[in-house]
Write an enzyme that holds these catalytic residues in place. Structure first.
Site, short mmCIF file in Angstrom:
data_model
loop_
_atom_site.label_atom_id
_atom_site.label_comp_id
_atom_site.label_asym_id
_atom_site.label_seq_id
_atom_site.Cartn_x
_atom_site.Cartn_y
_atom_site.Cartn_z
N ASP A 327 -18.77 41.77 33.41
CA ASP A 327 -19.86 41.97 32.42
C ASP A 327 -19.88 43.41 32.18
OD1 ASP A 327 -20.66 39.35 32.26
OD2 ASP A 327 -22.06 39.53 34.06
N ASN A 704 10.45 36.40 67.93
CA ASN A 704 10.77 34.99 68.50
C ASN A 704 12.26 34.50 68.15
OD1 ASN A 704 8.11 34.79 68.98
ND2 ASN A 704 7.96 32.77 68.03
N GLU A 707 14.39 36.10 70.77
CA GLU A 707 14.49 35.16 71.86
C GLU A 707 15.29 34.01 72.00
OE1 GLU A 707 10.33 34.28 72.58
OE2 GLU A 707 9.97 36.22 71.86
P1 ATP Z 1 -23.47 41.80 29.65
O1 ATP Z 1 -22.88 40.47 29.23
O2 ATP Z 1 -22.75 43.01 29.24
O3 ATP Z 1 -24.10 41.97 31.00
P2 ATP Z 1 -26.24 41.27 28.93
O4 ATP Z 1 -26.05 40.38 30.01
O5 ATP Z 1 -27.05 42.11 28.86
O6 ATP Z 1 -24.95 42.13 28.68
P3 ATP Z 1 -27.07 39.43 27.40
O7 ATP Z 1 -28.25 39.66 28.71
O8 ATP Z 1 -26.50 38.17 27.19
O9 ATP Z 1 -26.06 40.34 27.52
O10 ATP Z 1 -28.06 39.95 26.07
C1 ATP Z 1 -27.00 39.68 25.18
C2 ATP Z 1 -28.04 40.07 23.72
O11 ATP Z 1 -29.42 39.67 23.83
C3 ATP Z 1 -28.18 41.78 23.94
O12 ATP Z 1 -27.19 42.20 23.04
C4 ATP Z 1 -29.61 41.66 23.13
O13 ATP Z 1 -29.41 42.07 21.87
C5 ATP Z 1 -30.22 40.54 23.50
N1 ATP Z 1 -31.31 40.64 24.55
C6 ATP Z 1 -30.86 41.39 25.84
N2 ATP Z 1 -31.95 41.12 26.73
C7 ATP Z 1 -32.89 40.82 25.78
C8 ATP Z 1 -34.29 40.56 26.16
N3 ATP Z 1 -34.96 40.79 27.48
N4 ATP Z 1 -35.20 40.05 25.16
C9 ATP Z 1 -34.72 39.66 24.11
N5 ATP Z 1 -33.36 39.95 23.66
C10 ATP Z 1 -32.51 40.26 24.67
#
Ligand code: ATP
Length: 898
Positions: A327, A704, A707
């Site tokens: 990730d 072994n 031996e």
């Molecule tokens: P990675 O996969 O690199 O760890 P990540 O886990 O942050 O990234 P996601 O959490 O799936 O990826 O987020 C994907 C997208 O969703 C982000 O690019 C952002 O635009 C949006 N996003 C992330 N967190 C939030 C949130 N708390 N609320 C709303 N949208 C979000």
């Protein structure tokens, strides 16, 4: 007292003398903890000491030796009987101790994965170990948690729980706080309860803990959640198979040698002794125990580098990893998000400007308000980053706070009454807030003030998320305080702006709102429609400096690092380039993956190292495609939906800090520091351990083979039994066994991370190991038996011929132990103190050998004759020959490498 599911929430709270806002006090927790005990299940399945011991005694070799003891007694060879028996006991103790240590090491590692949970105590939210939960605690749960204790729900927002662990039903069930109709209900129907061991798959909730430890439903049926698997690793299985083949070979050899003896006119007793000696010579007794301890010690070493191993086979598989999928956020980057810019439809602010100007610009104020209210993170001075929750969200709370918009105050003014949680498929989240009649028309924003005029529009929906998805659900846009239709042209402009920002490696979040009546409240799926687009926030998340070095190390070691992220493709590529992970713009998105055929993907996956806008289900597609190319894949994951990917990867890696309980449960390894560099360090350690296992295999089996050569050549040369059973036993268990364990402590080869990974499907004897064992065994055997023949045939006038064979074998083996420390590096170039355990082992073994030769008591027991200094010198020369031969081979290998 009726079961808690039959009571209303107030009564449950009353019965447990607790309150949702305050929770328990610290002193009450202490009292209840001593009353109810820790929240633990009594662990089943852990091997007890006697079971380990029994397993040791059941080993084929031990049984053969015990038979030998009985027959020796029958033949009135009492000394042999006693010696063999003592050796059996010593070997069993050694094997037992090693297994026990390995078992305990793994149990200790397992203990470390006890999850942390969020509770409310003394009126504040706290993180505590799940072990410390007590009945009456107010427990906060959210998607990704494994429920740590039974509880009656007192709040639930879209809460879904998968209860397969208890009911066998794999579909998630909806949970709420409602009172249930009176009467007995099956577990699956108790919708207002949550049970230990079940998994929160969606939403959030609060519960009063009603049962902990063995008082939970799970405890009652006494299933261990983390049942201790007693599975052998692939290597252990292969070695067990090898052991069986060797036992078979030993059988054949026994017949041959006994036959040779018979032809020489040996008596029954001598033939029997020979048979036992051969069996002992051919079977590498210590091997399985040595491998287990090497793997377990390896797991301990990995822990020192922040990699917590949950499954022993992982130690071995890590060494063969060819692709590390990681990730981005938090693993390759620091996950220290900070808002850098706020972009409104026709103007842009840096954070500093936004902080200064939000009072003058109501639209900006509304966007910041949306950021802090549509948010589950809270400010918490006790945490290192000052926030509790997701860093992306934390950055928004902090930005708003800097501008004077305090989350707590706003939450009080506009209480949350509904929500549609974030999920990585939609990449959005929404919350709904009641607009109190008094605040309609106050200074929050003119559009909110106008809500008062709309009569029924007394609720505010706030949405934030990735721009691409958010734009789809927006029909309007707020420009300079005026709501206008969102034209296609505008949409394109926003998308272009988003692209430009993403190219700089920024994470961009969009914000939107709408006003809504009370009617839609109970239909969260309708929240996100016809929204009014507000603008976007850009966030920076610096890469981890150590990740740059680790990516370089991976490439040098022939391992391909792959970035997988939910972020925008351009953000992903920009960051991947910054890390040196790729130089190309090639990127595949989740949508691409959905569209591609398996063949097309197989072709592309060889060159694409960045995957963006993927959701967890795509991780499975990526793993499948890589595994179809025979790659050994390590995959990271943190979310509740990552569990299948973590299970199907060769190495599933969970995040120790940000990971959900579910992801940790499904993983082979947990990164305690969430750091990409830790995966690479673990791979390096895995390679070292695999190398070392091959080293001691080489060492033990060469001994072994030596031996066996002696035992076969002896009769062919017309000599009597060249080695007695107890002498062979001694060599196998002490001379071979002790330094072999010490070889497990050997430092890594200098080139561990300079060479490509070994093909994991290669046999353990691959790359010439089998031949080398046979050749060196032959050489050592011939040197020993040759010296024996020289003495026996009267050439030296000494009667110590058998002791010479015995001692020569020992000396040669000691010399060989020193040489096998490194594959190609010269014995004289390697650091002598690099493996002090081995030096000690060799020193002790030599000292014991001298005791056996020179102490009269042992002369009787081991049938040895004291050697003259010159004779000892001859043995030393033999050892030198072994060194010269192995070192010449290394020299040749080094020349060839260059
Ligand atoms: P990675 O996969 O690199 O760890 P990540 O886990 O942050 O990234 P996601 O959490 O799936 O990826 O987020 C994907 C997208 O969703 C982000 O690019 C952002 O635009 C949006 N996003 C992330 N967190 C939030 C949130 N708390 N609320 C709303 N949208 C979000």
């Amino acid at each position: 007292m009726p079961e808690p599911y039959r009571l209303n929430a107030e009564n449950v709270l009353k019965n447990h003398e607790t309150s949702p806002q305050q929770g328990l006090s610290a002193s009450e927790v202490t009292r209840r903890l001593s009353q109810y005990g820790p929240n633990e299940l009594i662990e089943k399945g852990k091997k007890k000491a006697w079971q380990i011991l029994l397993a040791q005694v059941r080993e084929v070799m031990i049984l053969i030796l015990l038979a030998a003891v009985v027959i020796s007694v029958a033949l009135q060879e009492y000394i042999d009987a006693i010696v063999i028996f003592v050796i059996v006991v010593l070997n069993t103790i050694l094997g037992f101790w090693q297994e026990f240590k390995a078992e305990n090491a793994m149990a200790a590692l397992k203990k470390m994965t006890v999850p942390h949970v969020r509770v409310r105590r003394d009126g504040a939210e706290q993180q505590i170990s799940a072990r410390d939960l007590v009945p009456g605690d107010i427990l906060l749960i959210e998607a990704g948690n494994i429920v740590p204790a039974d509880g009656r729900l007192i709040a639930a927002a879209n809460l879904k729980v998968q209860e397969a662990a208890l009911t066998g039903e794999s579909e998630s069930v909806d949970k709420d706080t409602d009172e249930l109709p009176d009467g007995e209900l099956a577990l699956a129907d108790r919708k207002n309860m949550i049970y230990r061991g079940t998994v929160v798959t969606y939403g959030r909730g609060e519960s009063v803990v009603t049962g902990t430890g063995m008082q939970t439903e799970l405890g009652k049926i006494a299933i261990m959640l983390q049942d201790v698997e007693d599975e052998q690793t692939p290597l252990q299985r292969r070695l067990a198979k090898l052991g069986r083949s060797l036992a078979l070979a030993a059988g054949v050899l026994v017949i041959i040698v006994a036959g040779l003896n018979y032809l020489q006119g040996a008596g029954l007793k001598e033939m029997f002794m020979t048979a036992i000696s051969m069996a002992v010579a051919a079977i590498p007794e210590g091997l399985p125990a040595v491998v287990t301890i090497a793997l377990a010690l390896g797991a301990q070493q990995m822990l020192k580098k922040n990699a917590l191993i949950r499954q022993l086979p992982a130690v071995e598989t890590l060494g063969g990893v060819t692709v590390i999928c990681s990730d981005k956020t938090g693993t390759l980057t620091q996950n220290k998000m900070t808002v850098s810019d706020v972009v409104l439809p026709d103007r842009r602010y840096s954070l500093d400007e936004a902080v200064a100007d939000h009072g003058k610009d109501a639209d900006l104020g509304l966007l910041l308000l949306a950021g802090t209210l549509c948010n589950d993170a809270v400010i918490d001075e006790h945490t290192p980053d000052g926030i509790l929750g997701d860093p992306t969200e934390g950055a928004l709370v902090l930005a708003a706070q800097q501008a004077g918009l305090v989350q707590r105050d706003l939450q009080a003014m506009l209480p949350r009454v509904g929500e549609l949680p974030f999920d990585s498929e939609r990449k959005r989240m929404s919350t709904v807030h009641a607009l109190p009649s008094s605040s309609r028309g106050t200074d929050l924003h003119p559009v909110l003030a106008a809500a008062g005029d709309q009569g029924s529009a007394d609720h505010l929906v706030l949405t934030k998320g990735a721009i691409d998805g958010l734009i789809e659900v927006c029909g309007r846009i707020l420009i300079n305080g005026v709501v206008q239709p969102l034209s296609d042209k505008r949409k394109e402009e926003i998308a272009a702006e988003n692209t430009a920002l993403a190219k700089n490696g920024m994470r961009v979040l969009g914000f939107a709102y709408r006003l809504m009546g009370v009617d839609g409240l109970d239909r969260p799926e309708h929240y996100e429609q016809d929204l009014v687009f507000l603008g976007m926030c850009c966030m920076l998340d610096p890469v981890r400096p150590e990740a740059i070095e680790s990516v370089r190390l991976c490439k040098q070691a022939g391992i391909r690092p792959v970035m997988i992220t939910g972020d925008h493709p351009l953000t992903a590529v920009a960051i991947a380039k910054g890390l040196g992970l790729t130089t190309s713009d090639a990127v595949l998105t989740g949508q691409d993956l959905d569209r591609m055929t398996v063949d097309a993907l197989s072709a592309r996956i060889k060159e694409v190292s960045v995957f963006a806008r993927v959701s967890p289900k795509h991780k499975m597609i990526i793993i499948d495609a890589l595994q179809a190319q025979h790659e050994i894949v390590s995959m990271t994951g943190d979310g509740v939906n990552d569990a299948p990917a973590l299970k199907s990867a060769d190495i599933g890696v969970a995040m120790g800090i940000t990971g959900t309980d579910v992801s940790k449960e499904s993983s082979d390894m947990v990164l305690l520091d969430d750091n990409f560099a830790t995966i690479v360090a673990a791979v390096e350690e895995g390679r070292r351990i695999y190398d070392n296992i091959r080293k001691f295999l080489r060492y033990i089996l060469t001994g072994n083979a030596g031996e066996i050569v002696v035992m076969l050549a002896g009769p062919l040369l017309g000599m009597p039994l060249p080695l007695l059973p107890i002498q062979i036993l001694w060599i196998n268990l002490v001379t071979d066994g002790v330094p072999a364990v010490a070889l497990g402590f050997e430092e890594a080869e200098r080139d561990v991370m300079h060479r490509p990974p070994y093909n994991p499907r290669e046999g353990i004897f691959a790359r010439g190991l089998g031949w080398q064992i046979l050749v060196m065994g032959l050489i050592i055997g011939l040197i020993s038996v040759g010296t024996g023949y020289w003495f026996w045939s009267g050439g030296t006038g000494s009667n110590a011929w058998q002791t010479m064979v015995f001692t020569m074998l020992t000396f040669c083996q000691m010399a060989y132990a020193l040489c096998v420390r490194k594959q190609t590096q010269s014995l004289f170039a390697q650091s002598w103190l690099g493996n002090p355990v081995l030096l000690l082992a060799i020193g002790v073994t030599l000292a014991l050998q001298l005791i056996i030769i020179y102490v009269p008591f042992f002369n009787t027991v081991f049938r040895t004759t004291p050697l003259r200094p010159a004779e000892l010198g001859i043995c030393a020369v033999g050892a030198l020959v072994v060194v010269l031969i192995t070192e010449s081979k290394k020299l040749f290998l080094r020349r060839r490498q260059h």
